[in-house]
Design an enzyme around this catalytic site. Structure first.
Site, mmCIF file in Angstrom:
data_model
loop_
_atom_site.group_PDB
_atom_site.id
_atom_site.type_symbol
_atom_site.label_atom_id
_atom_site.label_comp_id
_atom_site.label_asym_id
_atom_site.label_seq_id
_atom_site.Cartn_x
_atom_site.Cartn_y
_atom_site.Cartn_z
ATOM 1 N N ASP A 50 0.797 -1.214 0.037
ATOM 2 C CA ASP A 50 -0.079 -0.016 0.021
ATOM 3 C C ASP A 50 0.811 1.281 0.115
ATOM 4 O OD1 ASP A 50 -2.037 -1.834 0.235
ATOM 5 O OD2 ASP A 50 -2.896 -1.021 2.069
ATOM 6 N N HIS A 101 -6.173 3.199 -3.989
ATOM 7 C CA HIS A 101 -6.039 3.208 -2.663
ATOM 8 C C HIS A 101 -6.216 4.675 -2.471
ATOM 9 C CE1 HIS A 101 -4.649 1.790 1.248
ATOM 10 N NE2 HIS A 101 -3.673 2.815 1.438
ATOM 11 N N HIS A 105 -5.662 9.377 0.610
ATOM 12 C CA HIS A 105 -5.841 8.337 1.760
ATOM 13 C C HIS A 105 -6.647 9.024 3.028
ATOM 14 C CE1 HIS A 105 -3.559 5.600 4.433
ATOM 15 N NE2 HIS A 105 -3.362 5.010 3.678
ATOM 16 N N HIS A 201 3.649 -2.388 3.139
ATOM 17 C CA HIS A 201 3.935 -0.835 2.393
ATOM 18 C C HIS A 201 4.988 -0.728 1.996
ATOM 19 C CE1 HIS A 201 0.748 -0.874 5.900
ATOM 20 N NE2 HIS A 201 0.356 0.110 5.214
HETATM 21 ZN ZN LIG Z 1 -2.607 2.968 3.231
#
Ligand SMILES: [Zn+2]
Length: 241
Positions: A50, A101, A105, A201
Site C-alpha cells: 500500500d 487506494h 488517503h 507498505h
Molecule cells: Zn494506506
C-alpha cells in the site's frame, strides 16, 4: 445458561460502544459488508503493498520480486501515481496487479459520500490513464469503511479488499521484526486452512520518499525462505465474477 446470557449482553454492549469502531476498522470483520480477503488454499499467498508508488522503495522492491519471479498487488495512491508515472508503468509492465487506494488517503468512514466517490473515481482514472488497464480492486485506507463506502466502491466497479496478515512495517521494527510477524501470520492462516493476504507498505501516505527499505529486505528474506509449495498470487486469483 447464565453464562450465555451474560456473554450475549456483553457482546451487545461491545457493539454499542467500541464494537462499531472494531467492526469498521478490523480487517477481517465482515460486519459492514463483504470484503475480499483470501482463498481457502493455505498454500496461496498474496503480497500486497500500500501507499506507493514511492521512489525510495518501489523500484528496489520490483527488483526483488523480479529476482524471485513473484507477482504482487500494489494498492496505489492516485496523488503519488501522478507524481511518479514511470514507476506506475514499470509496476504494470512487470505483470503486477494495481489497485485503488484513493487519491489522498482519507479515513473514508468519516467522509461524506461525495468525497468518497471523488477519491475513488479520481484514483481509478489516474491509474487507468497511466497503465491502460481497468482498475477492479480497492483497499480502503486504514481499513476504514462503512456500508456506504463499500456500496459506492461497488457502484464504481471496485471490489473492496482487506487483508489477514499485518506486519506493522510502519513501525521501526526492522526487517527482523517485519519478517517475524509475517511468518507468524502466514503460519496462523495455514493452521486455520486459509490463504494469506499480507499487508505491507512500499510507501507512506504522508509523503513521497518514506523509508520502506526494511520492508523490501523482509520480502526478499521471506521469498528466499518460503517453501516450494507456496504459490504467490495476486488478489484477483481469489475473486470470482
Ligand atoms: Zn494506506
Amino acid at each position: 445458561m447464565r453464562w450465555f446470557v451474560a456473554a450475549g449482553a456483553a457482546a451487545a454492549l461491545g457493539l454499542a460502544g467500541g464494537g462499531l469502531a472494531y467492526a469498521s476498522l478490523w480487517p477481517t470483520s465482515q460486519f459492514f459488508g463483504r470484503t475480499l480477503i483470501a482463498g481457502r488454499d493455505p498454500d496461496e499467498l498474496a503480497l500486497t503493498f500500500d501507499d506507493g508508488p514511492n521512489d525510495a522503495a518501489t523500484p528496489p522492491l520490483l527488483d526483488v520480486l523480479a529476482r524471485h519471479q513473484v507477482r504482487a498487488t500494489f494498492f496505489m495512491m492516485g496523488s503519488f501515481a501522478r507524481q511518479r508515472p514511470e514507476i506506475v508503468r514499470r509496476v504494470a509492465g512487470e505483470g503486477h496487479l494495481i489497485g485503488n487506494h484513493t487519491m489522498d488517503h482519507p479515513k473514508l468512514a468519516f467522509e461524506p459520500a461525495q468525497r468518497v466517490r471523488q477519491e475513488l473515481a479520481d484514483c481509478s482514472a489516474v491509474l487507468e490513464d497511466l497503465t491502460g488497464n481497468s482498475v477492479r480492486f480497492f483497499r480502503p485506507p486504514f481499513g476504514s469503511r462503512r456500508p456506504t463506502v463499500l456500496q459506492l466502491a461497488r457502484e464504481l466497479g471496485l471490489v473492496p479488499v482487506t487483508w489477514n496478515v499485518t506486519c506493522n512495517d510502519w513501525e521501526p521494527i526492522g526487517s527482523d521484526g517485519i519478517l517475524r510477524r509475517l511468518q507468524a501470520g502466514v503460519t496462523r492462516n495455514r493452521m486455520n486452512g486459509r490463504g494469506s493476504n499480507i499487508l505491507l507498505h512500499d510507501g507512506g501516505h504522508r509523503a513521497m520518499g518514506t523509508r520502506r527499505i526494511d520492508t523490501v529486505h523482509a520480502v526478499d528474506r521471506l521469498l528466499t525462505a518460503a517453501s516450494r509449495e507456496s504459490r504467490w498470487v495476486t488478489v484477483d486469483a481469489w475473486h470470482s465474477g
